[in-house]
Design a protein around this motif. Structure first.
Motif, PDB file in Angstrom:
ATOM      1  N   PHE A 227     -44.782  -8.685  65.587  1.00 31.26           N
ATOM      2  CA  PHE A 227     -43.599  -7.868  65.293  1.00 31.26           C
ATOM      3  C   PHE A 227     -42.642  -8.611  64.358  1.00 31.26           C
ATOM      4  O   PHE A 227     -42.142  -8.047  63.376  1.00 31.26           O
ATOM      5  CB  PHE A 227     -42.883  -7.487  66.583  1.00 31.26           C
ATOM      6  CG  PHE A 227     -41.535  -6.846  66.370  1.00 31.26           C
ATOM      7  CD1 PHE A 227     -41.446  -5.523  65.947  1.00 31.26           C
ATOM      8  CD2 PHE A 227     -40.361  -7.561  66.558  1.00 31.26           C
ATOM      9  CE1 PHE A 227     -40.207  -4.921  65.722  1.00 31.26           C
ATOM     10  CE2 PHE A 227     -39.128  -6.979  66.337  1.00 31.26           C
ATOM     11  CZ  PHE A 227     -39.049  -5.654  65.919  1.00 31.26           C
ATOM     12  N   GLN A 228     -42.370  -9.870  64.654  1.00 35.07           N
ATOM     13  CA  GLN A 228     -41.469 -10.663  63.828  1.00 35.07           C
ATOM     14  C   GLN A 228     -41.968 -10.732  62.386  1.00 35.07           C
ATOM     15  O   GLN A 228     -41.199 -10.579  61.436  1.00 35.07           O
ATOM     16  CB  GLN A 228     -41.332 -12.075  64.393  1.00 35.07           C
ATOM     17  CG  GLN A 228     -40.549 -13.028  63.507  1.00 35.07           C
ATOM     18  CD  GLN A 228     -40.628 -14.470  63.987  1.00 35.07           C
ATOM     19  OE1 GLN A 228     -41.376 -14.790  64.910  1.00 35.07           O
ATOM     20  NE2 GLN A 228     -39.869 -15.336  63.367  1.00 35.07           N
ATOM     21  N   MET A 229     -43.281 -10.927  62.233  1.00 35.44           N
ATOM     22  CA  MET A 229     -43.831 -11.073  60.892  1.00 35.44           C
ATOM     23  C   MET A 229     -43.779  -9.752  60.125  1.00 35.44           C
ATOM     24  O   MET A 229     -43.517  -9.715  58.920  1.00 35.44           O
ATOM     25  CB  MET A 229     -45.272 -11.581  60.988  1.00 35.44           C
ATOM     26  CG  MET A 229     -45.398 -12.910  61.721  1.00 35.44           C
ATOM     27  SD  MET A 229     -44.433 -14.216  60.932  1.00 35.44           S
ATOM     28  CE  MET A 229     -45.461 -14.574  59.507  1.00 35.44           C
TER      29      MET A 229
ATOM     30  N   LEU B 177     -37.476   0.232  64.104  1.00 41.96           N
ATOM     31  CA  LEU B 177     -36.198  -0.464  64.001  1.00 41.96           C
ATOM     32  C   LEU B 177     -35.030   0.520  63.958  1.00 41.96           C
ATOM     33  O   LEU B 177     -33.965   0.256  64.518  1.00 41.96           O
ATOM     34  CB  LEU B 177     -36.184  -1.368  62.766  1.00 41.96           C
ATOM     35  CG  LEU B 177     -37.113  -2.586  62.819  1.00 41.96           C
ATOM     36  CD1 LEU B 177     -37.115  -3.312  61.484  1.00 41.96           C
ATOM     37  CD2 LEU B 177     -36.712  -3.527  63.941  1.00 41.96           C
ATOM     38  N   HIS B 178     -35.218   1.639  63.309  1.00 38.95           N
ATOM     39  CA  HIS B 178     -34.160   2.650  63.297  1.00 38.95           C
ATOM     40  C   HIS B 178     -33.899   3.167  64.711  1.00 38.95           C
ATOM     41  O   HIS B 178     -32.738   3.347  65.108  1.00 38.95           O
ATOM     42  CB  HIS B 178     -34.549   3.813  62.372  1.00 38.95           C
ATOM     43  CG  HIS B 178     -34.280   3.549  60.936  1.00 38.95           C
ATOM     44  ND1 HIS B 178     -35.215   3.724  59.952  1.00 38.95           N
ATOM     45  CD2 HIS B 178     -33.164   3.108  60.295  1.00 38.95           C
ATOM     46  CE1 HIS B 178     -34.693   3.413  58.775  1.00 38.95           C
ATOM     47  NE2 HIS B 178     -33.446   3.031  58.958  1.00 38.95           N
ATOM     48  N   ALA B 179     -34.971   3.407  65.464  1.00 42.46           N
ATOM     49  CA  ALA B 179     -34.795   3.876  66.846  1.00 42.46           C
ATOM     50  C   ALA B 179     -34.116   2.801  67.688  1.00 42.46           C
ATOM     51  O   ALA B 179     -33.235   3.098  68.515  1.00 42.46           O
ATOM     52  CB  ALA B 179     -36.154   4.247  67.447  1.00 42.46           C
ATOM     53  N   LEU B 180     -34.499   1.558  67.454  1.00 44.91           N
ATOM     54  CA  LEU B 180     -33.898   0.445  68.189  1.00 44.91           C
ATOM     55  C   LEU B 180     -32.412   0.327  67.851  1.00 44.91           C
ATOM     56  O   LEU B 180     -31.566   0.158  68.744  1.00 44.91           O
ATOM     57  CB  LEU B 180     -34.636  -0.841  67.828  1.00 44.91           C
ATOM     58  CG  LEU B 180     -34.323  -2.097  68.634  1.00 44.91           C
ATOM     59  CD1 LEU B 180     -34.775  -1.934  70.073  1.00 44.91           C
ATOM     60  CD2 LEU B 180     -35.014  -3.307  68.001  1.00 44.91           C
TER      61      LEU B 180
ATOM     62  N   ARG C  30     -32.844 -11.036  67.515  1.00 45.22           N
ATOM     63  CA  ARG C  30     -31.959 -10.141  68.257  1.00 45.22           C
ATOM     64  C   ARG C  30     -32.649  -8.824  68.605  1.00 45.22           C
ATOM     65  O   ARG C  30     -32.383  -8.239  69.658  1.00 45.22           O
ATOM     66  CB  ARG C  30     -30.686  -9.890  67.459  1.00 45.22           C
ATOM     67  CG  ARG C  30     -29.870 -11.147  67.151  1.00 45.22           C
ATOM     68  CD  ARG C  30     -29.254 -11.797  68.387  1.00 45.22           C
ATOM     69  NE  ARG C  30     -30.207 -12.585  69.164  1.00 45.22           N
ATOM     70  CZ  ARG C  30     -30.527 -13.848  68.905  1.00 45.22           C
ATOM     71  NH1 ARG C  30     -30.003 -14.463  67.883  1.00 45.22           N
ATOM     72  NH2 ARG C  30     -31.386 -14.499  69.693  1.00 45.22           N
ATOM     73  N   ALA C  31     -33.513  -8.346  67.739  1.00 43.45           N
ATOM     74  CA  ALA C  31     -34.299  -7.161  68.095  1.00 43.45           C
ATOM     75  C   ALA C  31     -35.155  -7.456  69.312  1.00 43.45           C
ATOM     76  O   ALA C  31     -35.260  -6.642  70.241  1.00 43.45           O
ATOM     77  CB  ALA C  31     -35.170  -6.736  66.911  1.00 43.45           C
TER      78      ALA C  31
END
Length: 314
Positions: free
Chosen positions: A212-214, A259-262, A50-51
């Motif tokens: 990125f996923q890893m 991830l926080h920014a996303l 989803r990210a």
């Protein structure tokens, strides 16, 4: 640890494999209405998939997470699911019996189980009465499974976990979750996270996106266990390549900030209802083009309350 973790894990072959059970809760599940239809809820967690959707196209994220619009199954994605199931189940066998012929022999049974659990997959070959296209599709799955044996030796591996659902909540309250294909743990405690890809390895300039996923998974494991995985490994069955990366805390801290920014961008879009499409070359494969403004479509009515412009969230 190029070979040391392989040797260490191999030396621990006497300890039983873990039993990561596969699917965890859906990334954006919610209660069902009286008619059995899921009602829309604001996002409560973030997964690598989803990210990736939001970074690719915010409107696609909305369609998948908030509207939860149905999508047609694809042959490529379904073949990937089948191959993953075969590689997971192969480790049920004793080490000496983990051979390519045995793995390929698992394919028909796993395909039957997949269709039983997801009846919509029968649509894939509904226009193939003679079964020729299905036979070719299954043959390609066999080739992918067989290629794996040229990249890893399952007789020397005893995964600690397979299809492991992981979830953690960061100090900020952001909840991260995902499913890791395989976790290897050496007797010394070193952790390797492995992910199978049935496509081809990306060109070097796109390797960071692939990792990125890893790194997401590594961050979750670090926050859960307090251990930074020693190695991240992507196994590309489509091209026969293996991409590895050894993370350090600074890497994962950067991912956490990203991830926080996303998540903040997702929160703002959720409250405002402003989900912008982001056209790319991948639009041609999107199931939702008919609803996308970029292609003359109109999205369905936004199902969540919208915060008035200029107001602040409580």
């Amino acid at each position: 640890m190029d070979s040391s973790i392989d040797e260490a894990v191999a030396s621990d072959a006497g300890g039983g494999a873990g039993s990561g059970s596969g699917a965890g809760p859906a990334a954006s599940g919610g209660p069902e209405g009286a008619a059995g239809e899921r009602r829309a809820l604001a996002p409560v967690s973030l997964s690598p998939s989803r990210a990736g959707d939001f970074m690719r196209c915010p409107l696609l994220y909305r369609f998948r997470v908030i509207d939860r619009l149905p999508e047609k199954p694809s042959e490529a994605a379904t073949r990937g699911t089948l191959v993953h199931a075969v590689l997971e189940r192969l480790f049920d066998a004793p080490a000496g019996e983990r051979t390519a012929p045995r793995a390929k022999a698992l394919i028909p049974g796993q395909w039957d189980r997949l269709r039983e659990s997801r009846p919509e997959l029968t649509e894939l070959f509904a226009d193939d009465p003679e079964g020729e296209r299905l036979a070719g599709w299954l043959a390609e799955a066999e080739r992918l499974v067989e290629r794996w044996f040229t990249l890893e030796d399952p007789t020397r591996l005893e995964p600690a976990e397979r299809e492991l659902f992981v979830e953690t909540e960061l100090d900020s309250g952001l909840r991260l979750r995902g499913i890791i294909d395989r976790v290897d743990v050496a007797p010394t405690g070193e952790v390797r996270i492995v992910d199978y890809k049935t496509g081809k390895a990306p060109r070097p300039e796109y390797a960071e996106d692939a990792l990125f996923q890893m790194k997401f998974y590594a961050l979750v494991v670090w926050r859960l266990k307090g251990v930074v995985p020693r190695r991240l490994q992507l196994v590309y069955l489509g091209s026969g390549d293996v991409l590895t990366y050894d993370p350090v805390p600074a890497d994962l801290e950067r991912v956490e900030r990203r991830l926080h920014a996303l998540w903040e961008a997702i929160r703002q879009a959720t409250e405002s209802g402003d989900w912008r499409p982001r056209p790319t070359k991948l639009c041609g494969w999107c199931d939702h083009r008919a609803l996308c403004p970029e292609f003359g479509g109109t999205p369905p009515p936004y199902p969540l309350p919208v915060r008035a412009p200029g107001s602040r969230a409580g």
